[in-house]
Scaffold this active site. Sequence first.
Site, short mmCIF file in Angstrom:
data_model
loop_
_atom_site.label_atom_id
_atom_site.label_comp_id
_atom_site.label_asym_id
_atom_site.label_seq_id
_atom_site.Cartn_x
_atom_site.Cartn_y
_atom_site.Cartn_z
CE LYS A 67 38.47 40.24 38.03
NZ LYS A 67 38.36 41.69 38.08
CG ASP A 103 35.54 43.97 36.73
OD1 ASP A 103 34.82 44.00 37.75
OD2 ASP A 103 36.50 43.19 36.60
P1 NAP Z 1 46.74 45.19 38.55
O1 NAP Z 1 46.34 44.48 37.31
O2 NAP Z 1 47.75 44.56 39.45
O3 NAP Z 1 47.31 46.65 38.11
C1 NAP Z 1 47.85 47.54 39.06
C2 NAP Z 1 48.23 48.84 38.37
O4 NAP Z 1 48.60 49.76 39.41
C3 NAP Z 1 49.41 48.74 37.44
O5 NAP Z 1 49.24 49.65 36.39
C4 NAP Z 1 50.59 49.15 38.33
O6 NAP Z 1 51.65 49.77 37.63
C5 NAP Z 1 49.94 50.22 39.18
N1 NAP Z 1 50.63 50.35 40.47
C6 NAP Z 1 50.69 49.42 41.45
N2 NAP Z 1 51.43 49.90 42.48
C7 NAP Z 1 51.86 51.14 42.09
C8 NAP Z 1 52.68 52.13 42.71
N3 NAP Z 1 53.22 51.94 43.92
N4 NAP Z 1 52.90 53.29 42.03
C9 NAP Z 1 52.37 53.48 40.81
N5 NAP Z 1 51.60 52.58 40.16
C10 NAP Z 1 51.34 51.42 40.81
O7 NAP Z 1 45.49 45.51 39.48
P2 NAP Z 1 43.96 45.76 39.04
O8 NAP Z 1 43.24 44.47 39.04
O9 NAP Z 1 43.94 46.60 37.81
O10 NAP Z 1 43.40 46.58 40.31
C11 NAP Z 1 43.92 47.85 40.62
C12 NAP Z 1 43.19 48.47 41.79
O11 NAP Z 1 41.82 48.64 41.48
C13 NAP Z 1 43.20 47.63 43.08
O12 NAP Z 1 43.38 48.50 44.16
C14 NAP Z 1 41.83 47.02 43.13
O13 NAP Z 1 41.40 46.78 44.46
C15 NAP Z 1 40.99 48.12 42.49
N6 NAP Z 1 39.77 47.60 41.84
C16 NAP Z 1 38.58 48.15 42.21
C17 NAP Z 1 37.42 47.70 41.60
C18 NAP Z 1 36.08 48.27 42.00
O14 NAP Z 1 35.06 47.63 41.74
N7 NAP Z 1 36.01 49.45 42.58
C19 NAP Z 1 37.47 46.70 40.61
C20 NAP Z 1 38.72 46.20 40.25
C21 NAP Z 1 39.87 46.66 40.88
P3 NAP Z 1 52.88 48.92 37.02
O15 NAP Z 1 52.42 48.43 35.70
O16 NAP Z 1 53.97 49.91 36.94
O17 NAP Z 1 53.16 47.81 38.00
#
Ligand code: NAP
Length: 266
Positions: A67, A103
């Site tokens: 991305k 998004d």
């Molecule tokens: P990302 O960039 O990797 O960010 C993950 C975030 O979650 C970070 O803030 C991380 O905190 C936090 N996190 C991860 N594990 C954690 C834990 N065990 N405890 C507390 N905080 C935790 O991922 P992303 O792309 O933003 O995606 C995040 C989620 O959204 C995924 O599950 C993805 O499948 C979902 N998503 C859904 C859609 C949809 O269309 N519905 C679209 C995009 C994403 P730290 O900074 O502390 O690591």
Amino acid sequence: MKNNPTICAVIGYPIGHSMSPAVHNAGYEELGLNYSYKALEFQSSLLAINEMKKRNYRGYSVTIPHKVSIMQYLKKINSVALDIGAVNTIVNENGILNGYNTDFIGAIRSIKEVITLKDKKAVILGAGGAARAIGFGLKNEGVELLIQNRTVEKAKLLASSLSCNYSGINPNLIKNYDIIINTTPIGMYPNEDMSIINDIPKGCVVQDIVYNPLETKLLRIAKKKGCKTISGIGMFLYQAVEQFKLFTGREAPIEKMKQVILEELS
Ligand code: NAP
């Protein structure tokens, strides 16, 4: 003889089981469009771009890990995608590749189905890519934001781009907020018994962008408190709907696409 279809694809690495081909192809079929959509795995953004040009693919849905890295190969990137610092959509206009981010549109549209955003305050739990997209979307709507994240330094970084407050994950600080959005993977299969917070103020709207399971523990807790809830399929559906329009120039058959998402998730 039938003309060759216009091809679109989702690109990522690994691509795993993506719902996007089923959802977009169902939309094309519903409207009788001579389009086809597939999943393509590329380790490098440059390889994906070269393939798009070589095969004259019409559109890409872009997912992890491309991305951000793919932006350098695009001719034009729309202003919100530039603010967010990531694209999830590329449209090939006769060899000119333009980038967009749908998004945030998906997230905001699904929230607006439940609550108007004027003069509202929202907490975003998490500070990753999805939080960034939603944060810019809400900021554009004039929503007052608080970013809470496990790693406070990352919350601070995102909050400084959004000119808003930040903290670690702390339910005590969210009592006066109208909207709470979980953008972390907490609660996602196979950890369905987890919730990023367990204490939710009464009367707020709670969105979880995790869509597997459809109703996360966070949403169950919120419902018990009488809160309105928004599941993760809204964001997924509407980001795809917006991509469909960019790729085909046609309004997407939303109900059909939603039905396919629900079928895929069951
Ligand atoms: P990302 O960039 O990797 O960010 C993950 C975030 O979650 C970070 O803030 C991380 O905190 C936090 N996190 C991860 N594990 C954690 C834990 N065990 N405890 C507390 N905080 C935790 O991922 P992303 O792309 O933003 O995606 C995040 C989620 O959204 C995924 O599950 C993805 O499948 C979902 N998503 C859904 C859609 C949809 O269309 N519905 C679209 C995009 C994403 P730290 O900074 O502390 O690591």
